[in-house]
Structure formats: C-alpha cells, structure tokens
Design a protein around this motif. Structure first.
Motif, PDB file in Angstrom:
ATOM      1  N   ALA A 201       0.872  -1.242   0.089  1.00  0.00           N
ATOM      2  CA  ALA A 201       0.137   0.065  -0.106  1.00  0.00           C
ATOM      3  C   ALA A 201       0.943   1.254   0.089  1.00  0.00           C
ATOM      4  O   ALA A 201       0.388   2.127  -0.751  1.00  0.00           O
ATOM      5  N   ASP A 202       1.958   1.199   0.547  1.00  0.00           N
ATOM      6  CA  ASP A 202       2.770   2.429   0.716  1.00  0.00           C
ATOM      7  C   ASP A 202       3.612   2.852  -0.635  1.00  0.00           C
ATOM      8  O   ASP A 202       4.203   3.874  -0.845  1.00  0.00           O
ATOM      9  N   ARG A 203       3.307   2.027  -1.817  1.00  0.00           N
ATOM     10  CA  ARG A 203       3.786   2.424  -3.057  1.00  0.00           C
ATOM     11  C   ARG A 203       2.741   2.519  -3.917  1.00  0.00           C
ATOM     12  O   ARG A 203       2.679   2.515  -5.038  1.00  0.00           O
ATOM     13  N   ILE A 204       1.401   2.962  -3.427  1.00  0.00           N
ATOM     14  CA  ILE A 204       0.183   3.043  -4.341  1.00  0.00           C
ATOM     15  C   ILE A 204      -0.375   4.332  -3.755  1.00  0.00           C
ATOM     16  O   ILE A 204      -0.978   4.249  -2.817  1.00  0.00           O
ATOM     17  N   ASP A 205      -0.093   5.457  -3.977  1.00  0.00           N
ATOM     18  CA  ASP A 205      -0.351   6.604  -3.562  1.00  0.00           C
ATOM     19  C   ASP A 205      -2.082   7.160  -4.093  1.00  0.00           C
ATOM     20  O   ASP A 205      -2.271   6.596  -5.067  1.00  0.00           O
ATOM     21  N   HIS A 206      -2.757   7.896  -3.352  1.00  0.00           N
ATOM     22  CA  HIS A 206      -4.196   8.353  -3.492  1.00  0.00           C
ATOM     23  C   HIS A 206      -4.043   9.765  -3.832  1.00  0.00           C
ATOM     24  O   HIS A 206      -3.604  10.553  -3.305  1.00  0.00           O
ATOM     25  N   MET A 207      -5.158  10.288  -5.051  1.00  0.00           N
ATOM     26  CA  MET A 207      -5.174  11.544  -5.344  1.00  0.00           C
ATOM     27  C   MET A 207      -6.561  11.744  -5.272  1.00  0.00           C
ATOM     28  O   MET A 207      -7.223  11.139  -6.256  1.00  0.00           O
ATOM     29  N   LEU A 208      -7.218  12.703  -4.641  1.00  0.00           N
ATOM     30  CA  LEU A 208      -8.727  13.091  -4.832  1.00  0.00           C
ATOM     31  C   LEU A 208      -8.725  14.389  -5.364  1.00  0.00           C
ATOM     32  O   LEU A 208      -8.261  15.497  -4.559  1.00  0.00           O
ATOM     33  N   PHE A 209      -8.681  14.669  -6.762  1.00  0.00           N
ATOM     34  CA  PHE A 209      -8.615  15.900  -7.349  1.00  0.00           C
ATOM     35  C   PHE A 209      -9.893  16.701  -7.622  1.00  0.00           C
ATOM     36  O   PHE A 209     -10.864  16.015  -8.276  1.00  0.00           O
ATOM     37  N   THR A 210     -10.067  17.929  -7.019  1.00  0.00           N
ATOM     38  CA  THR A 210     -11.424  18.502  -7.353  1.00  0.00           C
ATOM     39  C   THR A 210     -11.114  20.015  -8.138  1.00  0.00           C
ATOM     40  O   THR A 210     -10.151  20.579  -7.790  1.00  0.00           O
ATOM     41  N   VAL A 211     -12.021  20.363  -9.004  1.00  0.00           N
ATOM     42  CA  VAL A 211     -12.107  21.594  -9.609  1.00  0.00           C
ATOM     43  C   VAL A 211     -13.485  22.316  -9.441  1.00  0.00           C
ATOM     44  O   VAL A 211     -14.191  21.587  -9.708  1.00  0.00           O
ATOM     45  N   SER A 212     -13.395  23.201  -8.858  1.00  0.00           N
ATOM     46  CA  SER A 212     -15.143  23.510  -8.479  1.00  0.00           C
ATOM     47  C   SER A 212     -15.249  25.143  -8.753  1.00  0.00           C
ATOM     48  O   SER A 212     -14.371  25.844  -8.231  1.00  0.00           O
ATOM     49  N   GLY A 213     -16.522  25.762  -8.586  1.00  0.00           N
ATOM     50  CA  GLY A 213     -16.726  27.047  -8.565  1.00  0.00           C
ATOM     51  C   GLY A 213     -16.744  27.477  -7.261  1.00  0.00           C
ATOM     52  O   GLY A 213     -16.695  28.726  -6.863  1.00  0.00           O
ATOM     53  N   ASN A 214     -16.992  26.680  -5.960  1.00  0.00           N
ATOM     54  CA  ASN A 214     -17.131  27.020  -4.625  1.00  0.00           C
ATOM     55  C   ASN A 214     -15.990  26.902  -3.774  1.00  0.00           C
ATOM     56  O   ASN A 214     -16.045  27.204  -2.754  1.00  0.00           O
ATOM     57  N   GLY A 215     -14.834  26.554  -4.419  1.00  0.00           N
ATOM     58  CA  GLY A 215     -13.544  26.565  -3.933  1.00  0.00           C
ATOM     59  C   GLY A 215     -13.441  25.259  -2.988  1.00  0.00           C
ATOM     60  O   GLY A 215     -14.491  24.220  -2.978  1.00  0.00           O
ATOM     61  N   PRO A 216     -12.454  25.245  -2.008  1.00  0.00           N
ATOM     62  CA  PRO A 216     -12.381  23.810  -1.443  1.00  0.00           C
ATOM     63  C   PRO A 216     -13.658  23.666  -0.148  1.00  0.00           C
ATOM     64  O   PRO A 216     -13.447  24.674   0.745  1.00  0.00           O
ATOM     65  N   VAL A 236      -6.610  17.797  -3.422  1.00  0.00           N
ATOM     66  CA  VAL A 236      -6.475  18.927  -4.135  1.00  0.00           C
ATOM     67  C   VAL A 236      -7.712  19.634  -4.560  1.00  0.00           C
ATOM     68  O   VAL A 236      -8.724  18.992  -4.816  1.00  0.00           O
ATOM     69  N   ASN A 237      -7.620  20.856  -4.415  1.00  0.00           N
ATOM     70  CA  ASN A 237      -8.829  21.814  -5.100  1.00  0.00           C
ATOM     71  C   ASN A 237      -8.248  23.040  -6.098  1.00  0.00           C
ATOM     72  O   ASN A 237      -7.686  23.517  -5.411  1.00  0.00           O
ATOM     73  N   ILE A 238      -9.013  22.853  -7.185  1.00  0.00           N
ATOM     74  CA  ILE A 238      -8.441  24.195  -7.923  1.00  0.00           C
ATOM     75  C   ILE A 238      -9.946  25.102  -7.940  1.00  0.00           C
ATOM     76  O   ILE A 238     -10.940  24.654  -8.307  1.00  0.00           O
ATOM     77  N   HIS A 239      -9.884  26.146  -7.459  1.00  0.00           N
ATOM     78  CA  HIS A 239     -11.036  26.872  -7.478  1.00  0.00           C
ATOM     79  C   HIS A 239     -10.888  27.891  -8.463  1.00  0.00           C
ATOM     80  O   HIS A 239     -10.351  28.708  -8.863  1.00  0.00           O
ATOM     81  N   VAL A 240     -12.067  27.741  -9.341  1.00  0.00           N
ATOM     82  CA  VAL A 240     -12.367  28.587 -10.680  1.00  0.00           C
ATOM     83  C   VAL A 240     -13.749  29.136 -10.432  1.00  0.00           C
ATOM     84  O   VAL A 240     -14.879  28.343 -10.679  1.00  0.00           O
ATOM     85  N   GLU A 241     -13.802  30.356 -10.065  1.00  0.00           N
ATOM     86  CA  GLU A 241     -15.086  30.887  -9.632  1.00  0.00           C
ATOM     87  C   GLU A 241     -16.313  30.590 -10.738  1.00  0.00           C
ATOM     88  O   GLU A 241     -17.404  30.228 -10.380  1.00  0.00           O
ATOM     89  N   ASP A 242     -15.870  30.983 -11.896  1.00  0.00           N
ATOM     90  CA  ASP A 242     -16.901  30.932 -13.041  1.00  0.00           C
ATOM     91  C   ASP A 242     -16.661  29.748 -13.843  1.00  0.00           C
ATOM     92  O   ASP A 242     -16.360  29.546 -15.126  1.00  0.00           O
ATOM     93  N   HIS A 243     -16.663  28.482 -12.855  1.00  0.00           N
ATOM     94  CA  HIS A 243     -16.573  27.204 -13.286  1.00  0.00           C
ATOM     95  C   HIS A 243     -16.943  26.807 -14.823  1.00  0.00           C
ATOM     96  O   HIS A 243     -16.297  26.377 -15.673  1.00  0.00           O
ATOM     97  N   GLN A 244     -18.249  27.087 -15.181  1.00  0.00           N
ATOM     98  CA  GLN A 244     -18.861  26.725 -16.387  1.00  0.00           C
ATOM     99  C   GLN A 244     -18.495  27.430 -17.470  1.00  0.00           C
ATOM    100  O   GLN A 244     -18.048  26.999 -18.360  1.00  0.00           O
ATOM    101  N   ASP A 245     -18.397  28.913 -17.092  1.00  0.00           N
ATOM    102  CA  ASP A 245     -17.937  29.444 -18.204  1.00  0.00           C
ATOM    103  C   ASP A 245     -16.520  29.375 -18.685  1.00  0.00           C
ATOM    104  O   ASP A 245     -16.044  29.182 -19.686  1.00  0.00           O
TER     105      ASP A 245
END
Length: 260
Positions: A201-216, A236-245
C-alpha cells in the motif's frame, strides 16, 4: 515554468504522508495559460502531430471538425474530461510521476464517461527505484459538496486501494504497443502487477482531485483527516469561480485551430 505555476497561487500543507493542496487563479493567470491549456486539451484527445498533419492535408477548418468529433459537446462531458486533464497535468508537474496514457483518446463515445480509474500515475521510486503508482479520482463541479467527496473516496478505496485491474491492464497494454523500449518496460511491470499484486500500500498513493466554482469544501479537509497513514494521500482543489464559463471557453479555444 509549468502550467499551474503560471496560472494559480497555491497553498500546500503536509502532515507526514497527507498533502492538502489548494489553488486559486492569479490575476491575469488565465490569460497567461489559455493558449497552452487549449493545446494541452487537444493533446489529450489526439496526438498534436496528427492534428498538424490534418491541417497540412485538409486545412484548418476540416482539421478542426475532425478534432471536434473526438471532444465532448455536452457541458457535463466537458466538465468531467477537463477534470481528468487538469489532474493529469498536476501529477506530472508537481508530483513527478507520469500519467503515461492519455486515456481520453480511447473513449467509446465523445460524450460518454470512461469506466475505471480516472487517472493512473506511474514511475519508479524509493531507494530500490522500483515501481510506484498513484491512483486518482477527479471531480469537476460548479458546486462541490460532501456527497461528491465521499463518492470519490469510495472509488479510491475499492479494490483494497489498488488501481483496478482493468484500468492498470489498459495502461499496460497501450505501453506495450509502443516502439519505445522504456515504455515497453513500464508496460511489462504494470502488466505483471495486475497478476502478482506485489506492491505494498505504501507504494500506491491516492489523489482526490477537485476543480470547483465554490472552492475547497470543508469535506475535503475532513476526508484527508480520516484517511489512513499507510500511503501518500493528496487532496487537491482548484478554485475557478466561473467554473462553467471557464470550461466552455477552454473547449472553444481547443477546438479553434485557426483560419489560415
């Protein structure tokens, strides 16, 4: 300078093997990377040299039509795909593992979501320089909430936290089709792992990646706090306020090959 470094301000927190990363667009950052991101989006659906060949043979308008046929046309499809694209670029830019297969090139239908793990990072690490994997789940939402985060974590935890065999085998077989000996070697190691399941398990890392209009959303921090300590966890969160545009504009740019 990488895509994210030019595009966003980042905050990175680390507690042992738990990583909490948030990104917010810089003033002018989107304009700085829009052209490069459009090209990056294209490259996830087809090889750039193949697109260039289409342009040379058929002209920009027809080549753009061919490329468009590979890209989703629904808002939901584009949102999901762009989440995977941005996650892939982050893994390669900030973690140092490769995501060796651009799986969006192999979709059954351009508006359909692919089954299996959203992205798999692979490489060699540790003192012994042996196989190291990252299993990733990407979510792109106008409004991120707890149910989405919980759903992503369930996917990461399935198969005892390992990359699903069908996803790993898909990547392995694409690498074995390459003419590059290094790609073949990685493909063979991945294919062997499907059978022997030797990685701890210690050689199989996990990432939960999100991009959203409302931030983390607060659930991201709660999810990371509840995660185990037997592997690296990246939330991880990428905050893009005008997400859909933003998504609509990026795909419009990706589909526009010019008019020369």
């Amino acid at each position: 300078m990488g895509l994210y470094e030019r595009w966003c301000e980042s905050t990175k927190e680390k507690d042992k093997r738990k990583h909490y990363w948030t990104y917010v667009e810089k003033d002018g950052g989107r304009d700085e990377i829009s052209g490069d991101l459009a090209e990056t989006i294209r490259s996830h659906y087809d090889r750039l040299e193949r697109i260039a060949e289409d342009v040379e043979r058929l002209g920009y308008t027809v080549a753009a039509k061919i490329l468009s046929e590979a890209m989703p046309q629904t808002a939901k499809g584009r949102s999901g795909d762009l989440g995977e694209i941005l996650a892939t670029e982050l893994v390669e830019e900030d973690i140092g593992l490769r995501v060796p297969v651009r799986r969006l090139r192999y979709k059954d239908g351009r508006n359909m979501a692919m089954r299996g793990d959203d992205f798999i990072g692979a490489g060699y690490g540790g003192k012994d320089e042996k196989l190291w994997l990252l299993k990733g789940e990407a979510k792109s939402n106008k409004k991120l909430g707890k149910s989405t985060v919980n759903s992503a974590r369930k996917v990461l935890d399935r198969d005892s936290g390992r990359c699903t065999p069908d996803s790993l085998l898909f990547v392995a077989n694409r690498l074995l089709e390459s003419n590059d000996p290094a790609e073949n070697a990685l493909g063979r190691d991945l294919r062997d792992e499907v059978g022997v399941k030797s990685l701890r398990a210690d050689r199989i890392d996990h990432m939960l990646f999100t991009v959203s209009g409302n931030g983390p959303h607060a659930s991201l921090r709660e999810d990371l706090d509840a995660a185990g300590t037997n592997r690296d966890h990246y939330v991880v969160n990428i905050h893009v306020e005008d997400h859909q545009d933003f998504i609509a504009a990026m795909y419009q740019g990706a589909e526009d090959l010019g008019d020369a």
